[in-house]
Design an enzyme around this catalytic site. Structure first.
Site, PDB file in Angstrom:
ATOM      1  N   ASP A   1      -6.114  -1.065  -6.336  1.00 59.49           N
ATOM      2  CA  ASP A   1      -7.623  -0.706  -6.178  1.00 59.49           C
ATOM      3  C   ASP A   1      -8.440   0.065  -5.047  1.00 59.49           C
ATOM      4  O   ASP A   1      -9.114  -0.394  -4.897  1.00 59.49           O
ATOM      5  CB  ASP A   1      -7.673  -2.126  -6.751  1.00 59.49           C
ATOM      6  CG  ASP A   1      -7.755  -3.083  -5.654  1.00 59.49           C
ATOM      7  OD1 ASP A   1      -7.942  -4.134  -5.888  1.00 59.49           O
ATOM      8  OD2 ASP A   1      -7.180  -2.864  -4.424  1.00 59.49           O
TER       9      ASP A   1
ATOM     10  N   TYR B   1       1.304  -1.210   0.400  1.00 56.29           N
ATOM     11  CA  TYR B   1       0.143  -0.245   0.031  1.00 56.29           C
ATOM     12  C   TYR B   1       0.746   1.154   0.057  1.00 56.29           C
ATOM     13  O   TYR B   1       1.705   1.270   0.492  1.00 56.29           O
ATOM     14  CB  TYR B   1      -0.672   0.048   1.104  1.00 56.29           C
ATOM     15  CG  TYR B   1      -2.203  -1.066   1.143  1.00 56.29           C
ATOM     16  CD1 TYR B   1      -3.013  -1.697   2.000  1.00 56.29           C
ATOM     17  CD2 TYR B   1      -3.177  -1.023  -0.580  1.00 56.29           C
ATOM     18  CE1 TYR B   1      -3.927  -2.180   2.169  1.00 56.29           C
ATOM     19  CE2 TYR B   1      -4.086  -1.779  -0.251  1.00 56.29           C
ATOM     20  CZ  TYR B   1      -4.479  -2.332   1.960  1.00 56.29           C
ATOM     21  OH  TYR B   1      -5.466  -3.105   0.950  1.00 56.29           O
TER      22      TYR B   1
ATOM     23  N   HIS C   1     -10.386  -7.246  -4.944  1.00 60.38           N
ATOM     24  CA  HIS C   1      -9.757  -7.410  -4.139  1.00 60.38           C
ATOM     25  C   HIS C   1     -10.172  -7.907  -2.907  1.00 60.38           C
ATOM     26  O   HIS C   1     -11.257  -7.324  -1.730  1.00 60.38           O
ATOM     27  CB  HIS C   1      -9.653  -5.921  -3.460  1.00 60.38           C
ATOM     28  CG  HIS C   1      -9.194  -5.398  -2.323  1.00 60.38           C
ATOM     29  ND1 HIS C   1      -7.547  -4.609  -2.547  1.00 60.38           N
ATOM     30  CD2 HIS C   1      -9.037  -5.088  -0.990  1.00 60.38           C
ATOM     31  CE1 HIS C   1      -7.156  -3.839  -1.183  1.00 60.38           C
ATOM     32  NE2 HIS C   1      -7.773  -4.407  -0.595  1.00 60.38           N
TER      33      HIS C   1
END
Ligand SMILES: Cc1cc2c(cc1C)[n+](S(=O)(=O)[O-])c1c(=O)[nH]c(=O)nc-1n2C[C@H](O)[C@H](O)[C@H](O)COP(=O)(O)O
Length: 501
Positions: free
Chosen positions: A272, A244, A363
């Site tokens: 995403d 991330y 995800h």
């Protein structure tokens, strides 16, 4: 902490208990006391969840969410108050918590591991034996959870065109992912907060991946520290890093360089989740648990009504864009893969900017609801790449809803290099620990071998679009034989004792 290592007398529970409010807030974590008074307004998870443990032992709530080195890294040493004599600390009364008593009863009656015959069985058992907040966090999808369910049912819209009278005595399931030879074309994808389901956390998945020679993708938001997970690796075992991207690029650069130094063989940038999805099961259980600030009066900008996920992800940079990709290519030699790509135009862009792979993924249905399944996007992407002569320019993976070896085979027939699997291994780990993960992987291997024989293929390189019929894939209204295993977690397995009733 030098000031405290020479600490003569340990603090007592009584002394810590005096600091139980927002004016003076001490918390015990792993047998040591910390003064977090000044930190309260800065805590991404909000002040309330800390104040719930003010003057008490907060280890059980703290451990799954925070890697072990968090306090050393982020809390000034002057606030580390030293060791506590845990014999003097009042234990939380779990014996009389009706939910916990009932859960323990269900654990006693749970099916034995050998009664699990497929990945959905682990989900059925986990749903009954996991703590409510842990089950909510793992199982939740975004909004109406349409995409969560679509991910698995999409595979039910793809049918096989098996060939017969092939000599399928020898079966070889091995393949190569980003240059690494693996025994079977799936990997353990990145899923946060492994200690919510198992006190040891992600290192359990490391051990299972090692045993079956599959790759583990280490999550940025793991419960275990990155180094704990890498230290658990053995021999030539390969791991990838899921990233991330932090608003503070210096932190991101440090994480990438450290991962490369520690031998990670792939950098999967999650694209995403510029903002984490709204997972209402997680929010609901968090709400009942810590009274999260749904009516947030703190005036700050972290919306803590989103359960655990949103609270621990306020660092993620929503401004990340294509213009940043060259920087990533400049700071590492690891192959760069974009995780969470959802249409062919972006796969072509990824090739243009020099990425080595993409994961077609939504995800696990936890982000944009009504995003298409990874396998449906795959059926859009591969023919277009072939038309443009680009199919060898990038490795294409998918994840989401993979629960059977036939799901894996369908994805590979359509052109995927491999598939990522998330929840099934979390559920297996949460219900049965390492033996559960081991069995889940073995079941997939056994299913894979059988189904390769049944479609008339010996090895992964023989799989191609000729073996599948995808005409129904893009029709979201197509009725398919009701998916008793997938749509609802079917009636929990009955353990031997329950049968006796
Ligand atoms: C189940 C699960 C998935 C998470 C996940 C946590 C859980 C409990 N988390 S999350 O907290 O932020 O949503 C991550 C994560 O850290 N980073 C990430 O890239 N994907 C995350 N994912 C998505 C994951 O990598 C796969 O895309 C997804 O799990 C595949 O679907 P299945 O679970 O159906 O296999």
């Amino acid at each position: 902490h030098p000031s405290n290592d020479t600490q003569a007398v340990k603090l007592t529970g009584e002394e810590v208990a005096k600091h139980n409010n927002d004016k003076s807030c001490w918390v015990i974590i792993h047998g040591r006391a910390y003064d977090v008074t000044e930190f309260l307004p800065e805590h991404p998870g909000g002040a309330k969840v800390i104040l719930k443990y003010a003057g008490k032992d907060g280890t059980e709530e703290y451990a799954p969410i925070h890697p072990p080195d968090t306090l050393d890294k982020y809390l000034d040493k002057s606030k580390h108050l030293g060791e506590v004599d845990m014999n003097t600390v009042e234990k939380e009364d779990k014996e009389h918590d009706p939910d916990e008593i009932e859960r323990q009863e269900r654990i006693k009656r749970m099916p034995i591991l050998e009664q699990c015959y497929n990945l959905m069985d682990f989900e059925a058992v986990a749903r009954r034996v996991m703590k409510k907040t842990a089950w909510a966090y793992y199982s939740s999808g975004a909004d109406d959870e349409i995409t969560l369910r679509e991910n698995h049912s999409a595979f039910h819209k793809i049918w096989f065109r098996p060939r017969i009278l092939q000599d399928v005595e020898q079966i070889d399931l091995s393949t190569t992912m980003l240059g690494t030879k693996v025994s079977i074309p799936f990997y353990v994808t990145a899923t946060a907060l492994g200690k919510l389901g198992n006190p040891e956390g992600e290192v359990v998945l490391t051990r299972g991946a090692k045993k079956h020679n599959v790759i583990q993708m280490i999550p940025t938001l793991a419960s275990c520290s990155f180094d704990e997970i890498v230290d658990e690796r053995s021999g030539d075992q390969v791991q990838w890093l899921q990233l991330y991207v932090n608003k503070d690029r210096a932190i991101t650069k440090r994480i990438i360089e450290h991962a490369e130094k520690r031998g990670c063989k792939g950098l999967f940038i999650t694209v995403d989740a510029p903002q984490l999805g709204r997972r209402e099961k997680d929010m609901r259980s968090k709400f009942s648990d810590v009274g999260s600030n749904v009516q947030n009066t703190g005036g700050d900008n972290v919306d803590r009504s989103q359960g655990a996920a949103r609270a621990i992800s306020s660092f993620i940079d929503p401004s990340l864009s294509w213009k940043d990709i060259p920087w990533f290519l400049s700071v590492t030699k690891m192959p760069i893969i974009l995780k969470g790509v959802q249409r062919v135009e972006d796969v072509i862009k990824a090739i243009d900017v020099g990425c080595h792979g993409v994961v077609l993924s939504n995800h696990g249905g936890r982000q944009l609801d009504f995003a298409r399944s990874g396998v449906e996007v795959l059926a859009e992407v591969m023919p277009e790449l072939r038309r443009l002569g680009l199919q060898d320019k990038i490795e294409v993976y998918i994840d989401g809803g993979v629960r059977r070896a036939t799901d894996i085979i369908k994805a590979l027939c359509l052109g995927a290099t491999g598939v990522g699997i998330g929840r099934p291994f979390l559920y297996a780990m949460s219900a049965y620990g390492l033996p559960g993960v081991d069995r889940a992987m073995q079941l997939l291997k056994d299913e894979m071998e059988m189904n390769m024989r049944l479609i008339g293929c010996n090895s992964i390189d023989q799989l191609s679009p000729e073996f599948v019929d995808t005409r129904g894939l893009s029709m979201h209204t197509t009725g398919v034989p009701s998916d008793t295993l997938g749509l609802t977690v079917y009636d929990p397995l009955v353990g031997p004792q329950e049968k006796a009733k």
